[in-house]
Design a protein around this motif. Structure first.
Motif, PDB file in Angstrom:
ATOM      1  N   SER A 296      91.455  39.162 -26.879  1.00 47.34           N
ATOM      2  CA  SER A 296      91.494  38.281 -25.717  1.00 47.34           C
ATOM      3  C   SER A 296      92.131  36.850 -25.984  1.00 47.34           C
ATOM      4  CB  SER A 296      90.436  38.298 -25.090  1.00 47.34           C
ATOM      5  OG  SER A 296      89.520  37.627 -25.863  1.00 47.34           O
ATOM      6  N   LEU A 297      92.580  36.072 -25.185  1.00 49.44           N
ATOM      7  CA  LEU A 297      93.179  34.832 -25.342  1.00 49.44           C
ATOM      8  C   LEU A 297      92.337  34.073 -24.523  1.00 49.44           C
ATOM      9  CD1 LEU A 297      97.069  34.200 -25.822  1.00 49.44           C
ATOM     10  CD2 LEU A 297      95.097  33.847 -27.467  1.00 49.44           C
ATOM     11  N   ILE A 298      91.824  32.741 -24.756  1.00 51.22           N
ATOM     12  CA  ILE A 298      91.274  31.755 -23.575  1.00 51.22           C
ATOM     13  C   ILE A 298      92.311  30.528 -23.822  1.00 51.22           C
ATOM     14  CG2 ILE A 298      89.406  30.330 -22.751  1.00 51.22           C
ATOM     15  CD1 ILE A 298      87.491  32.535 -23.821  1.00 51.22           C
ATOM     16  N   LEU A 299      92.875  30.051 -22.672  1.00 52.21           N
ATOM     17  CA  LEU A 299      93.369  28.856 -22.639  1.00 52.21           C
ATOM     18  C   LEU A 299      92.779  27.678 -21.903  1.00 52.21           C
ATOM     19  CD1 LEU A 299      95.746  30.960 -23.579  1.00 52.21           C
ATOM     20  CD2 LEU A 299      97.427  29.253 -22.704  1.00 52.21           C
ATOM     21  N   GLU A 300      92.637  26.553 -22.525  1.00 49.13           N
ATOM     22  CA  GLU A 300      92.360  25.443 -21.891  1.00 49.13           C
ATOM     23  C   GLU A 300      93.594  24.444 -22.018  1.00 49.13           C
ATOM     24  OE1 GLU A 300      87.646  25.291 -23.113  1.00 49.13           O
ATOM     25  OE2 GLU A 300      88.884  24.160 -23.985  1.00 49.13           O
ATOM     26  N   ASN A 301      93.898  23.997 -20.663  1.00 49.73           N
ATOM     27  CA  ASN A 301      95.157  23.115 -20.496  1.00 49.73           C
ATOM     28  C   ASN A 301      94.778  22.176 -19.691  1.00 49.73           C
ATOM     29  OD1 ASN A 301      97.533  22.003 -19.702  1.00 49.73           O
ATOM     30  ND2 ASN A 301      98.699  24.137 -20.316  1.00 49.73           N
ATOM     31  N   THR A 302      94.692  20.904 -19.992  1.00 47.17           N
ATOM     32  CA  THR A 302      94.480  19.753 -19.425  1.00 47.17           C
ATOM     33  C   THR A 302      95.510  18.443 -19.741  1.00 47.17           C
ATOM     34  OG1 THR A 302      93.130  18.791 -21.210  1.00 47.17           O
ATOM     35  CG2 THR A 302      92.067  19.869 -19.410  1.00 47.17           C
ATOM     36  N   ILE A 303      96.824  19.118 -20.053  1.00 51.60           N
ATOM     37  CA  ILE A 303      97.658  18.288 -20.116  1.00 51.60           C
ATOM     38  C   ILE A 303      98.079  17.302 -19.001  1.00 51.60           C
ATOM     39  CG2 ILE A 303     100.370  17.918 -20.696  1.00 51.60           C
ATOM     40  CD1 ILE A 303      99.993  20.665 -22.405  1.00 51.60           C
ATOM     41  N   PHE A 304      98.106  15.992 -19.180  1.00 56.09           N
ATOM     42  CA  PHE A 304      98.330  15.220 -18.117  1.00 56.09           C
ATOM     43  C   PHE A 304      97.555  15.166 -16.934  1.00 56.09           C
ATOM     44  CE2 PHE A 304     103.217  15.432 -19.674  1.00 56.09           C
ATOM     45  CZ  PHE A 304     102.865  14.806 -20.752  1.00 56.09           C
ATOM     46  N   ILE A 305      96.348  16.101 -16.837  1.00 55.68           N
ATOM     47  CA  ILE A 305      95.568  16.155 -15.489  1.00 55.68           C
ATOM     48  C   ILE A 305      94.810  14.867 -15.415  1.00 55.68           C
ATOM     49  CG2 ILE A 305      93.387  17.341 -14.949  1.00 55.68           C
ATOM     50  CD1 ILE A 305      95.865  19.130 -14.792  1.00 55.68           C
ATOM     51  N   ALA A 306      94.551  13.956 -16.437  1.00 53.22           N
ATOM     52  CA  ALA A 306      93.788  12.830 -16.322  1.00 53.22           C
ATOM     53  C   ALA A 306      94.580  11.806 -15.847  1.00 53.22           C
ATOM     54  CB  ALA A 306      93.045  12.432 -17.537  1.00 53.22           C
ATOM     55  N   THR A 307      95.928  11.601 -16.054  1.00 48.85           N
ATOM     56  CA  THR A 307      96.802  10.652 -15.528  1.00 48.85           C
ATOM     57  C   THR A 307      97.691  10.974 -14.505  1.00 48.85           C
ATOM     58  OG1 THR A 307      98.197  11.112 -17.341  1.00 48.85           O
ATOM     59  CG2 THR A 307      96.510   9.366 -17.873  1.00 48.85           C
ATOM     60  N   THR A 308      97.895  11.946 -14.095  1.00 51.95           N
ATOM     61  CA  THR A 308      98.820  12.605 -12.915  1.00 51.95           C
ATOM     62  C   THR A 308      97.985  13.315 -12.140  1.00 51.95           C
ATOM     63  OG1 THR A 308     100.417  12.763 -14.601  1.00 51.95           O
ATOM     64  CG2 THR A 308     100.876  13.461 -12.605  1.00 51.95           C
ATOM     65  N   HIS A 309      98.070  12.765 -10.698  1.00 50.49           N
ATOM     66  CA  HIS A 309      97.110  13.328  -9.644  1.00 50.49           C
ATOM     67  C   HIS A 309      97.567  14.746  -9.145  1.00 50.49           C
ATOM     68  CE1 HIS A 309      97.528  13.369  -5.247  1.00 50.49           C
ATOM     69  NE2 HIS A 309      98.828  13.248  -5.588  1.00 50.49           N
ATOM     70  N   ASN A 310      98.578  14.984  -9.247  1.00 51.43           N
ATOM     71  CA  ASN A 310      99.259  16.391  -8.672  1.00 51.43           C
ATOM     72  C   ASN A 310      99.535  17.246  -9.870  1.00 51.43           C
ATOM     73  OD1 ASN A 310     101.521  15.136  -8.868  1.00 51.43           O
ATOM     74  ND2 ASN A 310     102.259  15.542  -7.038  1.00 51.43           N
ATOM     75  N   GLN A 311      99.042  17.281 -11.133  1.00 51.83           N
ATOM     76  CA  GLN A 311      99.958  17.712 -12.104  1.00 51.83           C
ATOM     77  C   GLN A 311      99.677  19.430 -12.238  1.00 51.83           C
ATOM     78  OE1 GLN A 311     101.392  16.101 -15.005  1.00 51.83           O
ATOM     79  NE2 GLN A 311     101.845  18.543 -15.509  1.00 51.83           N
ATOM     80  N   SER A 312     100.665  20.029 -12.383  1.00 54.41           N
ATOM     81  CA  SER A 312     100.543  21.407 -12.783  1.00 54.41           C
ATOM     82  C   SER A 312     101.126  21.866 -13.840  1.00 54.41           C
ATOM     83  CB  SER A 312     101.471  22.312 -11.795  1.00 54.41           C
ATOM     84  OG  SER A 312     100.772  22.217 -10.402  1.00 54.41           O
ATOM     85  N   ASN A 313     100.455  22.893 -14.647  1.00 56.03           N
ATOM     86  CA  ASN A 313     100.644  23.149 -16.106  1.00 56.03           C
ATOM     87  C   ASN A 313     101.102  24.696 -16.246  1.00 56.03           C
ATOM     88  OD1 ASN A 313     100.443  20.443 -17.085  1.00 56.03           O
ATOM     89  ND2 ASN A 313      98.476  20.891 -17.373  1.00 56.03           N
ATOM     90  N   ILE A 314     102.295  25.170 -16.193  1.00 51.26           N
ATOM     91  CA  ILE A 314     102.830  26.439 -16.207  1.00 51.26           C
ATOM     92  C   ILE A 314     102.910  26.977 -17.809  1.00 51.26           C
ATOM     93  CG2 ILE A 314     104.621  28.243 -15.630  1.00 51.26           C
ATOM     94  CD1 ILE A 314     105.155  26.342 -13.475  1.00 51.26           C
ATOM     95  N   VAL A 315     102.009  27.921 -17.676  1.00 54.22           N
ATOM     96  CA  VAL A 315     102.152  28.750 -19.354  1.00 54.22           C
ATOM     97  C   VAL A 315     102.596  30.101 -19.250  1.00 54.22           C
ATOM     98  CG1 VAL A 315     100.544  29.452 -21.057  1.00 54.22           C
ATOM     99  CG2 VAL A 315     100.214  27.218 -19.996  1.00 54.22           C
ATOM    100  N   LEU A 316     103.685  30.505 -19.900  1.00 56.33           N
ATOM    101  CA  LEU A 316     104.148  31.796 -20.046  1.00 56.33           C
ATOM    102  C   LEU A 316     103.730  32.185 -21.347  1.00 56.33           C
ATOM    103  CD1 LEU A 316     105.888  34.134 -18.868  1.00 56.33           C
ATOM    104  CD2 LEU A 316     108.138  32.814 -19.984  1.00 56.33           C
ATOM    105  N   ILE A 317     102.994  33.565 -21.568  1.00 53.93           N
ATOM    106  CA  ILE A 317     102.564  34.160 -22.475  1.00 53.93           C
ATOM    107  C   ILE A 317     103.428  35.306 -22.825  1.00 53.93           C
ATOM    108  CG2 ILE A 317     100.711  34.999 -23.821  1.00 53.93           C
ATOM    109  CD1 ILE A 317      98.909  33.289 -22.227  1.00 53.93           C
ATOM    110  N   LYS A 318     104.106  35.610 -24.048  1.00 52.92           N
ATOM    111  CA  LYS A 318     104.717  36.574 -24.209  1.00 52.92           C
ATOM    112  C   LYS A 318     104.128  37.127 -25.580  1.00 52.92           C
ATOM    113  CE  LYS A 318     109.239  35.639 -22.324  1.00 52.92           C
ATOM    114  NZ  LYS A 318     109.465  37.048 -21.593  1.00 52.92           N
ATOM    115  N   PHE A 319     103.485  38.270 -25.335  1.00 48.85           N
ATOM    116  CA  PHE A 319     103.093  39.183 -26.539  1.00 48.85           C
ATOM    117  C   PHE A 319     103.314  40.477 -26.452  1.00 48.85           C
ATOM    118  CE2 PHE A 319      99.226  41.116 -28.511  1.00 48.85           C
ATOM    119  CZ  PHE A 319      99.089  40.269 -29.788  1.00 48.85           C
ATOM    120  N   GLU A 320     104.085  40.806 -27.547  1.00 51.55           N
ATOM    121  CA  GLU A 320     104.659  42.426 -27.702  1.00 51.55           C
ATOM    122  C   GLU A 320     105.172  42.472 -26.263  1.00 51.55           C
ATOM    123  OE1 GLU A 320     101.839  44.430 -30.005  1.00 51.55           O
ATOM    124  OE2 GLU A 320     102.211  43.047 -31.529  1.00 51.55           O
TER     125      GLU A 320
END
Length: 153
Positions: free
Chosen positions: A108-132
């Motif tokens: 299992s993988l857990i991701l915590e992604n808070t990139i730019f969340i504190a400084t940008t009011h409508n931030q979205s962070n898209i993560v694509l994971i390709k594993f096998e």
């Protein structure tokens, strides 16, 4: 703070290289958003006057705002480098996790992604994971900044 663009999105790809057993991480962000989040306009990322310690500052920012857990244990990743995109607006930042799936133990993988969340009011962070043969497409926001996926075999 006046921003030149209204749509704030980062794109992160986690690609598992099974030949090398490495997880290759590519993060694409707007330089403007990065400098605003670093609260340090003096880095001058991508210019001939870029500060000497900018790589270290960038690396530390992402290590604080993108946490990856394999089987509930935090995984360390190393900075590989960065490059400015042809449009001079975005920057690609590269990281790598060596021996990511040693002995096929990661379930299992857990991701915590808070990139730019504190400084940008409508931030979205898209993560694509390709594993096998598994692809996941996740979106992180201020209200959803931690997600878990199963890497079933």
């Amino acid at each position: 703070i006046l921003s030149f663009h209204d749509f704030h999105v980062t794109h992160t790809t986690l690609h598992y290289n099974s030949d090398l057993q490495n997880m290759e991480i590519t993060i694409k962000v707007a330089i403007e958003d990065l400098e605003m989040s670093l609260e340090n306009k003096e880095l001058r990322i991508g210019t001939i006057n870029e500060k000497k310690n900018s790589d270290e500052i960038i690396k530390n920012y992402f290590k604080n705002h993108l946490n990856i857990y394999g089987n509930n244990k935090i995984v360390d990743y190393k900075f590989v480098g960065k490059e400015i995109s042809d449009n001079l607006h975005d920057i690609y930042i590269y990281f790598e996790i060596s021996n990511f799936n040693k002995n096929n133990k990661i379930k299992s993988l857990i991701l915590e992604n808070t990139i730019f969340i504190a400084t940008t009011h409508n931030q979205s962070n898209i993560v694509l994971i390709k594993f096998e043969d598994i692809d996941y497409n996740l979106t992180f926001t201020k209200d959803l900044n931690r997600q878990e996926i199963q890497l079933l075999r």
